[in-house]
Design an enzyme around this catalytic site. Structure first.
Site, mmCIF file in Angstrom:
data_model
loop_
_atom_site.group_PDB
_atom_site.id
_atom_site.type_symbol
_atom_site.label_atom_id
_atom_site.label_comp_id
_atom_site.label_asym_id
_atom_site.label_seq_id
_atom_site.Cartn_x
_atom_site.Cartn_y
_atom_site.Cartn_z
ATOM 1 C CG ASP A 19 -1.408 -1.235 1.371
ATOM 2 O OD1 ASP A 19 -2.106 -2.471 0.674
ATOM 3 O OD2 ASP A 19 -2.032 -1.642 2.585
ATOM 4 C CD GLU A 23 -8.341 -4.073 -2.429
ATOM 5 O OE1 GLU A 23 -9.119 -3.467 -0.533
ATOM 6 O OE2 GLU A 23 -6.760 -4.412 -1.885
#
Length: 465
Positions: free
Chosen positions: A43, A211
């Site tokens: 991430d 997402e």
């Protein structure tokens, strides 16, 4: 299948031993790099200002801020923990740092015991985010449903918050939602659903997932790139929504969704996703940062990679395919040259053998490190004294797993650093900052554990600005 790299022959010609056995800096200098910039993480997010790149990633129980002058070296930059989960949260996911309304704002998802993830922020009014105090706040105006991966973008004089969340209270699917912002830590309660998993490539695992939304603006078009399918498996990939400037982002029909992924597993890079966008130092280039699996079906064991974005002749976004681990590409514009020293140019002490490996830059590597007393040493002629980043490209020979991390000792003069070597199926940089003297420096690496064989490809040396 290995892709041919334009730099292999050039490296072999440039990196040579001097008559006295020392590797001269000018002979070792290169202006290219391979895509892995952080050997352990997920991430990734980078924010650029006039002086620095600021870098955050998921670290589990805190938010750690790093900064560097060079884009490729964000993982070795100055580091500070700006928020600890403590007893109030069980985990922290996907932080993003922004500078909004003269305030530093770092968004992240976190969950309290017995609750699902919600969006939070820590804020800091100091001019320097490494100074001052950070204050925690929940994002006001959002409902009490699962919400992660929040990010911010602006169109004209309006600011918007986009995130991934559930429609109800059960983990059936993650959709993308959008709200107009009232402040950096508050949104309007009205939200719209931008995207839900609908194509086969968005639904390869359950729950179905959209997402990690990220925004890139180019030629009067807004590109929203998102991650689809399960982040824990090889099918993770990137999808695309587009919006023409002038259209209302709060109208779901204004966004056009691509029917195919724009970035997916290829070139032995598996599960690429959860990306960010950043520019080169001179602002002339757009770059993609993302994470990918460290081995086949490695779950949430990922590394972080960087590659340049191209634009088609009509100005459309094209990400191409993930670059293989050994594909050399020019450094981002404005970054200084680095020095590359191959494994077979080092002095060996112990039980080593030279092996053929198509994934090594020179297709040769050194195999060994069976004992902690075995060592490999380069003699490098540094052009000046100062702080340097050392990147040692190693891999474990045996099949990787999360439990097989090794440890490496790196020694220069009276400095020794012990560094983890995360399990991976490819060569990855073990990174550390150390001081080098002007002139001859001996750089030695050893296994801190021994027993398990390691393969060594090269050492790269990057001067700090």
């Amino acid at each position: 299948m290995k892709k041919k790299t334009y730099g292999c022959l050039l490296v072999a010609m440039l990196v040579t031993l001097t008559a006295c056995g020392k590797i001269s800096a000018n002979k070792a200098q290169v202006t290219d790099f391979t895509p892995i910039i952080d050997n352990d993480g997920a991430d990734p997010w980078i924010l650029q200002d006039t002086d620095h790149y600021y870098y955050v990633k998921t670290t589990g129980n805190n938010v750690t801020l790093q900064r560097s002058d060079e884009l490729t070296q964000v993982a070795t930059g100055e580091k500070k923990i700006i928020f600890e989960a403590g007893a109030q949260f069980e985990s922290i996911w996907a932080p993003e740092i922004h500078y909004l309304d003269e305030t530093w704002v770092c968004y992240f998802a976190a969950n309290k015991a017995g609750e699902t993830q919600r969006m939070y922020a820590v804020t800091n009014p100091a001019a320097d985010p490494f100074e001052g105090d950070w204050t925690l706040t929940e994002i006001a105006g959002m409902d009490d449903k699962f919400a992660i991966d929040g990010t911010v973008f602006e169109i004209g004089d309006k600011r918007y918050f986009v995130w991934s969340g559930w429609e109800g209270y059960e983990n059936v699917a993650q959709n993308l939602y959008l709200s107009e912002m009232l402040s950096p830590t508050a949104v309007k309660t009205q939200k719209i659903k931008l995207s839900q998993p609908e194509f086969d490539w968005e639904k390869r695992q359950t729950p179905w997932i959209n997402e990690g939304p990220q925004i890139l603006v180019h030629d009067q078009k807004i590109y929203l790139v998102y991650s689809a399918s399960g982040s824990w498996d090889n099918d993770y990939c990137l999808g695309l929504l587009t919006l023409d400037e002038g259209q209302d982002p709060l109208e779901e029909t204004s966004w056009q969704k691509s029917a195919q992924p724009i970035f997916k597993s290829d070139n032995d890079v598996l599960g690429p996703g959860h990306n960010g966008f950043v520019k080169s130092k001179d602002g002339s280039e757009d770059w993609l940062i993302y994470h990918a699996a460290r081995w086949d079906h490695s779950g949430w064991n990922r590394s972080i990679r960087l590659q340049k974005i191209t634009w088609t002749k009509v100005g459309e976004l094209s990400l191409g395919a993930p670059l293989a681990e050994n594909e050399l590409r020019p450094l981002p514009n404005g970054e200084p040259p680095r020095y590359r020293l191959l494994a077979d140019q080092a002095q060996q002490s112990g039980d080593f053998e030279e092996i053929t490996d198509e994934w090594s830059l020179s297709e040769k590597a050194i195999r060994g490190f069976f004992s902690p007393s075995d060592s490999v040493t380069w003699e490098f002629q540094a052009p000046h004294a100062g702080r340097y980043d050392l990147l040692i490209y190693l891999k474990q020979e045996d099949a990787p797993s999360a439990e097989t991390n090794s440890w490496i000792d790196v020694t220069v003069a009276d400095q020794t650093e012990q560094l983890p070597l995360p399990a991976a199926q490819y060569y990855q940089p073990i990174q550390v900052q150390m001081d080098l003297a002007e002139g001859t420096n001996e750089i030695t690496i050893q296994s801190a554990i021994g027993i398990d064989p390691l393969c060594l490809d090269r050492l790269e040396i990057v001067p700090r600005s």
